[in-house]
Design an enzyme around this catalytic site. Sequence first.
Site, PDB file in Angstrom:
ATOM      1  N   ASP A 130       0.841  -1.194   0.000  1.00  0.00           N
ATOM      2  CA  ASP A 130       0.000   0.000   0.000  1.00  0.00           C
ATOM      3  C   ASP A 130       0.876   1.244   0.000  1.00  0.00           C
ATOM      4  O   ASP A 130       1.946   1.247   0.619  1.00  0.00           O
ATOM      5  CB  ASP A 130      -0.915   0.013   1.236  1.00  0.00           C
ATOM      6  CG  ASP A 130      -2.217   0.762   1.005  1.00  0.00           C
ATOM      7  OD1 ASP A 130      -2.158   1.896   0.502  1.00  0.00           O
ATOM      8  OD2 ASP A 130      -3.279   0.205   1.320  1.00  0.00           O
ATOM      9  N   TYR A 242     -12.410   6.403 -13.167  1.00  0.00           N
ATOM     10  CA  TYR A 242     -12.647   5.204 -12.348  1.00  0.00           C
ATOM     11  C   TYR A 242     -13.417   4.148 -13.138  1.00  0.00           C
ATOM     12  O   TYR A 242     -13.003   2.984 -13.198  1.00  0.00           O
ATOM     13  CB  TYR A 242     -13.426   5.598 -11.091  1.00  0.00           C
ATOM     14  CG  TYR A 242     -13.606   4.499 -10.084  1.00  0.00           C
ATOM     15  CD1 TYR A 242     -12.508   3.970  -9.408  1.00  0.00           C
ATOM     16  CD2 TYR A 242     -14.872   4.007  -9.772  1.00  0.00           C
ATOM     17  CE1 TYR A 242     -12.671   2.966  -8.454  1.00  0.00           C
ATOM     18  CE2 TYR A 242     -15.039   3.008  -8.822  1.00  0.00           C
ATOM     19  CZ  TYR A 242     -13.937   2.490  -8.175  1.00  0.00           C
ATOM     20  OH  TYR A 242     -14.103   1.493  -7.239  1.00  0.00           O
ATOM     21  N   TYR A 256      -4.489 -11.450 -19.997  1.00  0.00           N
ATOM     22  CA  TYR A 256      -3.493 -12.308 -19.344  1.00  0.00           C
ATOM     23  C   TYR A 256      -4.028 -13.724 -19.143  1.00  0.00           C
ATOM     24  O   TYR A 256      -3.274 -14.692 -19.188  1.00  0.00           O
ATOM     25  CB  TYR A 256      -3.069 -11.706 -18.009  1.00  0.00           C
ATOM     26  CG  TYR A 256      -1.921 -10.739 -18.107  1.00  0.00           C
ATOM     27  CD1 TYR A 256      -0.625 -11.138 -17.814  1.00  0.00           C
ATOM     28  CD2 TYR A 256      -2.123  -9.410 -18.500  1.00  0.00           C
ATOM     29  CE1 TYR A 256       0.438 -10.259 -17.904  1.00  0.00           C
ATOM     30  CE2 TYR A 256      -1.073  -8.523 -18.597  1.00  0.00           C
ATOM     31  CZ  TYR A 256       0.209  -8.948 -18.307  1.00  0.00           C
ATOM     32  OH  TYR A 256       1.256  -8.072 -18.414  1.00  0.00           O
ATOM     33  N   ARG A 283     -18.630   9.232   0.417  1.00  0.00           N
ATOM     34  CA  ARG A 283     -19.693   8.278   0.120  1.00  0.00           C
ATOM     35  C   ARG A 283     -20.964   8.692   0.859  1.00  0.00           C
ATOM     36  O   ARG A 283     -20.925   9.309   1.917  1.00  0.00           O
ATOM     37  CB  ARG A 283     -19.279   6.862   0.531  1.00  0.00           C
ATOM     38  CG  ARG A 283     -18.181   6.247  -0.336  1.00  0.00           C
ATOM     39  CD  ARG A 283     -17.927   4.820   0.137  1.00  0.00           C
ATOM     40  NE  ARG A 283     -17.021   4.096  -0.726  1.00  0.00           N
ATOM     41  CZ  ARG A 283     -15.746   3.836  -0.442  1.00  0.00           C
ATOM     42  NH1 ARG A 283     -15.245   4.284   0.700  1.00  0.00           N
ATOM     43  NH2 ARG A 283     -14.996   3.156  -1.268  1.00  0.00           N
TER      44      ARG A 283
END
Length: 419
Positions: A130, A242, A256, A283
């Site tokens: 991360d 997004y 892939y 949100r």
Amino acid sequence: MNGVTRPKPSVIAAGVIALALLLIVLDGLTRRKFSIEKSEYQSNPRIPPAPEVSDVSSSVSKFEREIARLEKKLDDMDQVVRSHSKKFPTVRYLNIKDRKRVLISGGSGFVGSHLVDRLMMEGHEVTVVDNFSTGRKRNIEPWIGHPNFELINHDVINPIFLEVDEIYHLASPASPPHYMLNPIKTIKCNTIGTINLLGLASRVNAKMLFASTSEVYGDPTEHPQSENYWGNVNTVGPRSCYDEGKRAGESLCYAYHHQEKVDVRIARIFNTFGPRMHINDGRVVSNMIVQALSNRNLTIYGDGTNTRSFQYVSDLVSGLIALMASNETMPVNLGNPSEMTISELSRIIKSIAGSESEVVYLKSVQDDPRRRNPDIKKAKSLFNWSPQVPLRDGLVKTVDYFRTELTSQQLITPEMPGS
């Protein structure tokens, strides 16, 4: 923890032993020097007399007392370290055959940290990758230092080389204010980052689950949305970074899969809520809860008739793990089929929070879907998954979480549109 690095007792013990050995050597050298000087003095009386053996013995005794004092201090320090040792939850033991090495990109985020908790408790080895752009280290702090857990500060748009069995690719800003803040970064994470992790999966023969989204359906003309629906997306709108980033990520997974034989999973995730949501992520659930607890106006963008379907985070985590364990390589919806209007949601949240806040209606946000509801027949038939936590029960837990956050940190957050 708390930023203080404590020396290991074994290191301190090694230092004390080394000091003792040094004193013994010095004692031997001193005695040897005394005998040499004594013989020289006897042959040459003008040389000053060497110290008496009793003086040397006294010095050695002092050194021995100092060593004893240091050893006692070492014991005291060891007791302090042990008393402050970090206590971890008791995890299940898995043998080497059943224990998986799991990589979770975005593992410090809202959903990722709950997935970490579940996999750690099941006894697997978990590595979190991360860059903390939207995730928080505090979400995974309880596991830092555990032998089965590793944290790597790394951005997935750069390649990474690890030995793993499964990859959960959750890294990406997921709320409208966050992914619209840096649209190029959002696209890179879902394209270049996905390529890097698919390349890793190909090299080490690992399974990879890509966290896609219901946003690939855009503002749907089909209702409810099944996995076969191709969507209605504005490719140049403010949310397209997004929406199209996730669409491209899905395409990369199948490229892939067909060309490099990578074993892929695609989870199309619908609205999810629960503890560890970022307090200002924009949100609708977190916005309304914070506003209700702060006795501010609850803001609804549009006339309140837009619909959403909300699942509790623990249900999503169960779905992700079940999907990874399945043999399904095509997209699977993970969401709650119980649909409600945003106005209905606001009334429930006000009731749970005990708020007197008023509801105000603002201008609709561009490209905000009018309806959103998943068809989850596929998940039910493939791995018998469906949400188990009732909406109100989940909201009670989430309101309690935000109440604690606001009380402890006294945060005042901006009102931001989104869903």
